[in-house]
Design a protein around this motif. Structure first.
Motif, PDB file in Angstrom:
ATOM      1  N   GLY A  48       1.620  10.550  -6.988  1.00 20.83           N
ATOM      2  CA  GLY A  48       1.250  10.101  -5.662  1.00 20.83           C
ATOM      3  C   GLY A  48       2.345   9.260  -5.021  1.00 20.83           C
ATOM      4  O   GLY A  48       3.526   9.356  -5.349  1.00 20.83           O
ATOM      5  N   LEU A  49       1.948   8.416  -4.085  1.00 18.00           N
ATOM      6  CA  LEU A  49       2.897   7.600  -3.339  1.00 18.00           C
ATOM      7  C   LEU A  49       3.379   6.423  -4.181  1.00 18.00           C
ATOM      8  O   LEU A  49       2.580   5.655  -4.704  1.00 18.00           O
ATOM      9  N   GLN A  50       4.689   6.297  -4.308  1.00 20.36           N
ATOM     10  CA  GLN A  50       5.292   5.182  -5.033  1.00 20.36           C
ATOM     11  C   GLN A  50       5.904   4.220  -4.017  1.00 20.36           C
ATOM     12  O   GLN A  50       6.776   4.610  -3.239  1.00 20.36           O
ATOM     13  N   PRO A  51       5.448   2.960  -3.975  1.00 17.49           N
ATOM     14  CA  PRO A  51       5.941   2.008  -2.977  1.00 17.49           C
ATOM     15  C   PRO A  51       7.445   1.793  -3.078  1.00 17.49           C
ATOM     16  O   PRO A  51       8.040   1.894  -4.154  1.00 17.49           O
ATOM     17  N   SER A  52       8.040   1.470  -1.949  1.00 18.61           N
ATOM     18  CA  SER A  52       9.462   1.153  -1.907  1.00 18.61           C
ATOM     19  C   SER A  52       9.718  -0.167  -2.630  1.00 18.61           C
ATOM     20  O   SER A  52       8.871  -1.065  -2.620  1.00 18.61           O
ATOM     21  N   PRO A  53      10.897  -0.323  -3.257  1.00 20.36           N
ATOM     22  CA  PRO A  53      11.236  -1.610  -3.885  1.00 20.36           C
ATOM     23  C   PRO A  53      11.168  -2.770  -2.896  1.00 20.36           C
ATOM     24  O   PRO A  53      10.935  -3.916  -3.291  1.00 20.36           O
ATOM     25  N   GLY A  54      11.349  -2.457  -1.616  1.00 17.39           N
ATOM     26  CA  GLY A  54      11.269  -3.500  -0.604  1.00 17.39           C
ATOM     27  C   GLY A  54       9.878  -4.077  -0.435  1.00 17.39           C
ATOM     28  O   GLY A  54       9.706  -5.142   0.174  1.00 17.39           O
ATOM     29  N   ASN A  55       8.880  -3.372  -0.961  1.00 13.64           N
ATOM     30  CA  ASN A  55       7.498  -3.850  -0.872  1.00 13.64           C
ATOM     31  C   ASN A  55       7.069  -4.637  -2.105  1.00 13.64           C
ATOM     32  O   ASN A  55       5.888  -4.970  -2.245  1.00 13.64           O
ATOM     33  N   ALA A  56       8.014  -4.910  -2.990  1.00 15.03           N
ATOM     34  CA  ALA A  56       7.676  -5.537  -4.272  1.00 15.03           C
ATOM     35  C   ALA A  56       6.954  -6.871  -4.091  1.00 15.03           C
ATOM     36  O   ALA A  56       6.017  -7.184  -4.834  1.00 15.03           O
ATOM     37  N   PHE A  57       7.377  -7.659  -3.097  1.00 15.67           N
ATOM     38  CA  PHE A  57       6.750  -8.967  -2.895  1.00 15.67           C
ATOM     39  C   PHE A  57       5.268  -8.815  -2.564  1.00 15.67           C
ATOM     40  O   PHE A  57       4.412  -9.520  -3.124  1.00 15.67           O
ATOM     41  N   PHE A  58       4.958  -7.880  -1.659  1.00 18.98           N
ATOM     42  CA  PHE A  58       3.564  -7.686  -1.267  1.00 18.98           C
ATOM     43  C   PHE A  58       2.749  -7.066  -2.399  1.00 18.98           C
ATOM     44  O   PHE A  58       1.567  -7.375  -2.562  1.00 18.98           O
ATOM     45  N   VAL A  59       3.372  -6.196  -3.185  1.00 19.99           N
ATOM     46  CA  VAL A  59       2.686  -5.629  -4.350  1.00 19.99           C
ATOM     47  C   VAL A  59       2.349  -6.740  -5.344  1.00 19.99           C
ATOM     48  O   VAL A  59       1.263  -6.763  -5.933  1.00 19.99           O
ATOM     49  N   ASP A  60       3.265  -7.697  -5.497  1.00 21.64           N
ATOM     50  CA  ASP A  60       3.031  -8.808  -6.427  1.00 21.64           C
ATOM     51  C   ASP A  60       1.837  -9.656  -6.002  1.00 21.64           C
ATOM     52  O   ASP A  60       1.032 -10.080  -6.843  1.00 21.64           O
ATOM     53  N   ILE A  61       1.706  -9.925  -4.696  1.00 25.14           N
ATOM     54  CA  ILE A  61       0.662 -10.851  -4.237  1.00 25.14           C
ATOM     55  C   ILE A  61      -0.615 -10.139  -3.798  1.00 25.14           C
ATOM     56  O   ILE A  61      -1.573 -10.799  -3.382  1.00 25.14           O
ATOM     57  N   ILE A  62      -0.633  -8.805  -3.898  1.00 23.67           N
ATOM     58  CA  ILE A  62      -1.853  -8.065  -3.551  1.00 23.67           C
ATOM     59  C   ILE A  62      -2.358  -7.250  -4.729  1.00 23.67           C
ATOM     60  O   ILE A  62      -3.552  -7.271  -5.053  1.00 23.67           O
TER      61      ILE A  62
END
Length: 465
Positions: A48-62
Motif C-alpha cells: 500500500g501507500l508508504q509515507p514519505s520520509p518527510g512525514n516522519a515527524f507526524f508519523v511519530d506523533i500520530i
C-alpha cells in the motif's frame, strides 16, 4: 433577537463539533493514521501507500505515539467546558472571551485535521473481533510487564546478530539463559497433553497474568483465547489458541486464518507491526500438541524473509511463487493490498484459497522426495499482511557437525530469525551456513519441476516463475 439565535446556534455547533472530535480522537488512538501521508508518499504493491520520509515527524506523533489525538481530546473537552459551560468556568472572563474561543477552535480544527479517523468504521463495519483485537493489542505492554513482575511469565533477554546470506539479512538471536530451560520431547499431537506429561497448558483455568482475552469467530463460531507465551525470548510474544482442543497437526481452518489476519491488522492500526507463524506437524518444531498460532512484534519492514518476498517481482500476483534465492523448498502467495479493507467473506475466500494452493504445493513437494517420512507432511506457515509462506519440513533438528549438538528449527528460522544458546553455537551456525541448515531440515525446491508437470497436465497454472 437574531444575534442571540445565531450565538446559540454557534454555541451548539461548537459543542457538537468538540464532542465529535473527542469521539474521533478516541478511536484515533486505536486506529492511527496520518491523514496527509499520501503527500510525497510511494504507492507500493504489496504494502500500500508508504509515507514519505518527510512525514516522519507526524508519523511519530500520530502513529507511533498518539500525541496529536490526546491533544485533540483535551482541547475539545476544554471547548465543551467553556461552551456548556462548566460550573467553575461560568461567568469568568475566559468563558466570555470570544478571542480565546476562536483561537482554541482554530487550534482544535488544525490538530483534528492531522489524523484520519472514520468513526463509523470501527463501530459499524469492523467485525467485533477486530475491535476486540485492538483492545487486546492496546493492553499488551502493560500486561506483559505485570505478568513478568508477578512471575507468571519468564522473559529471557537476548542479543541479536545480523548475518547476510542468500540475499537475506538473517537475525541470529543469542539467548544463553535458554541453556537452563529443560528440553521437552516432541509431543503426542493427537492428545491434549504436554510433552512432559502434564495437563494441557492451553486449557482453562488460565494463569491470570498470561490471559489477555477471548476472540470468537462470529461466522464459524470458533472460539480462541489470547495468551502470552510463558517462556518469552521476545517481548510481547503472544499466542492465539483454539479454546477447544485441536491438534497441532491439523491444517489451518478459514476461521484460524481470518482471525489471525484481523489481529495483525488490528496491530497495524494501533501503530504496531506483528507477524504470525504456525508450526504444523511433528517435524515442524512445534512444542505443544494443542493448536496455536504465534504472533511476534517486528520492525516496520517485517521479518527478514518478508523483505526478500517484498522485493521479488512476479508476473501473476494471484499465483504462488518461490523465493529462488533460498536453497530450500518454499511456496509464497502475495496477498492483495485491498485485503486490509475487505469484507469477512472476501477475507475468508482469499486467505483460504491462498492457503490451500500453497498446501497443495507442500504436499506435492514432499511426494517428490523418495525418502520423505511416512505420515502427514509437516510444514511451517508464516503470515504477514502482505504474504503467506508455507515451507515443507523433513526434519525437526539439524545436527551441527562441529559439535554434534542438535539445533531445533521452527517457523522463526524460515522467517529469518534463528535462536542459539551460546556464543560457540552462534559461531558454528555462521560457519555452517544458515541456508545449509534450513535446507537440511527442509526439502529441495522442485518449483520448476512442478511448473513443468502442471503445464503438461494442461491445467490452469498455479505457479508463477
Amino acid at each position: 433577537m437574531g444575534n442571540l439565535i445565531w450565538h446559540e446556534w454557534a454555541r451548539y455547533v461548537t459543542i457538537i463539533a468538540s464532542l465529535y472530535t473527542v469521539w474521533g480522537a478516541y478511536w484515533g488512538i486505536f486506529y492511527r493514521k496520518f491523514f496527509w501521508d499520501f503527500i510525497g508518499g510511494t504507492l507500493r504493491a504489496p504494502g500500500g501507500l508508504q509515507p514519505s520520509p518527510g512525514n516522519a515527524f507526524f508519523v511519530d506523533i500520530i502513529v507511533k505515539a498518539p500525541v496529536v489525538q490526546l491533544i485533540s481530546i483535551f482541547m475539545a473537552m476544554g471547548m465543551v467546558a467553556l461552551e456548556f459551560p462548566a460550573p467553575f468556568l461560568k461567568g469568568t472572563a475566559i468563558q466570555r472571551n470570544f478571542t480565546v474561543k476562536i483561537v482554541l477552535l482554530i487550534m482544535q480544527a488544525f490538530f483534528a485535521l492531522l489524523f484520519y479517523q472514520n468513526v463509523d468504521l470501527p463501530v459499524e463495519h469492523e467485525p467485533a473481533c477486530a475491535v476486540k483485537g485492538v483492545d487486546i493489542i492496546a493492553k499488551i505492554p502493560e500486561s506483559f510487564d505485570k505478568a513478568q513482575a508477578a512471575g507468571d511469565l519468564l522473559f529471557y533477554p537476548s542479543t541479536v546478530y545480523k548475518h547476510a546470506e542468500c540475499d537475506v539479512d538473517f537475525e541470529i538471536r543469542l539467548c544463553p539463559a535458554l541453556q537452563q530451560k529443560p528440553h521437552l520431547p516432541t509431543p503426542h499431537f493427537n492428545t491434549p497433553q504436554s510433552p512432559s506429561g502434564k495437563p494441557d497448558p492451553f486449557a482453562p483455568p488460565y494463569i491470570p497474568g498470561l490471559y489477555l482475552g477471548d476472540i470468537r469467530d462470529e461466522e464459524e463460531g470458533t472460539e480462541y483465547v489470547i495468551l502470552f507465551n510463558k517462556y518469552a525470548v521476545m517481548r510481547h510474544h503472544i499466542l492465539l489458541v483454539t479454546k477447544e482442543f485441536q491438534s497441532q497437526t491439523a491444517p489451518l481452518l478459514p476461521s484460524d486464518l481470518v482471525q489471525t489476519y484481523l489481529f495483525l491488522l488490528a496491530a497495524q492500526r494501533a501503530g504496531r507491526r506483528y507477524f504470525a507463524f504456525y508450526n504444523c506437524g511433528d517435524l515442524s518444531g512445534a512444542s505443544q500438541p494443542h493448536k496455536h498460532l504465534q504472533l511476534i512484534p517486528v520492525e516496520d519492514d517485517g521479518p527478514p524473509v518478508e523483505r526478500l518476498a517484498r522485493r521479488t517481482k512476479i508476473d501473476y500476483p494471484d499465483r504462488a511463487f518461490a523465493l529462488n534465492n533460498l536453497p530450500y523448498a518454499n511456496h509464497v502467495r502475495r496477498l492483495p493490498s485491498s485485503l486490509c479493507s475487505a469484507t469477512y467473506d472476501d477475507l475468508e475466500r482469499e486467505l483460504s484459497g491462498a492457503f490451500l494452493s500453497l498446501l497443495d504445493l507442500v504436499i506435492s513437494t514432499a511426494r517428490h522426495d523418495p525418502d520423505y517420512p511416512a505420515g502427514t507432511p509437516s510444514y511451517n506457515v508464516i503470515l504477514t499482511l502482505e504474504h503467506m509462506h508455507l515451507i515443507p519440513r523433513k526434519k525437526e533438528n539439524h545436527t551441527l557437525e562441529e559439535t554434534g549438538e542438535q539445533l531445533s528449527v521452527n517457523s522463526l528460522g524460515y522467517a529469518g530469525m534463528l535462536l542459539v544458546k551460546s556464543e560457540r553455537e552462534l559461531e558454528v551456525v555462521k560457519r555452517t551456513s544458515i541456508g545449509r541448515i534450513l535446507r537440511d531440515v527442509g526439502l529441495e525446491s522442485v518449483h520448476e519441476l512442478l511448473v513443468d508437470e502442471h503445464s503438461r497436465d494442461g491445467g490452469e497454472t498455479l505457479l508463477a516463475q
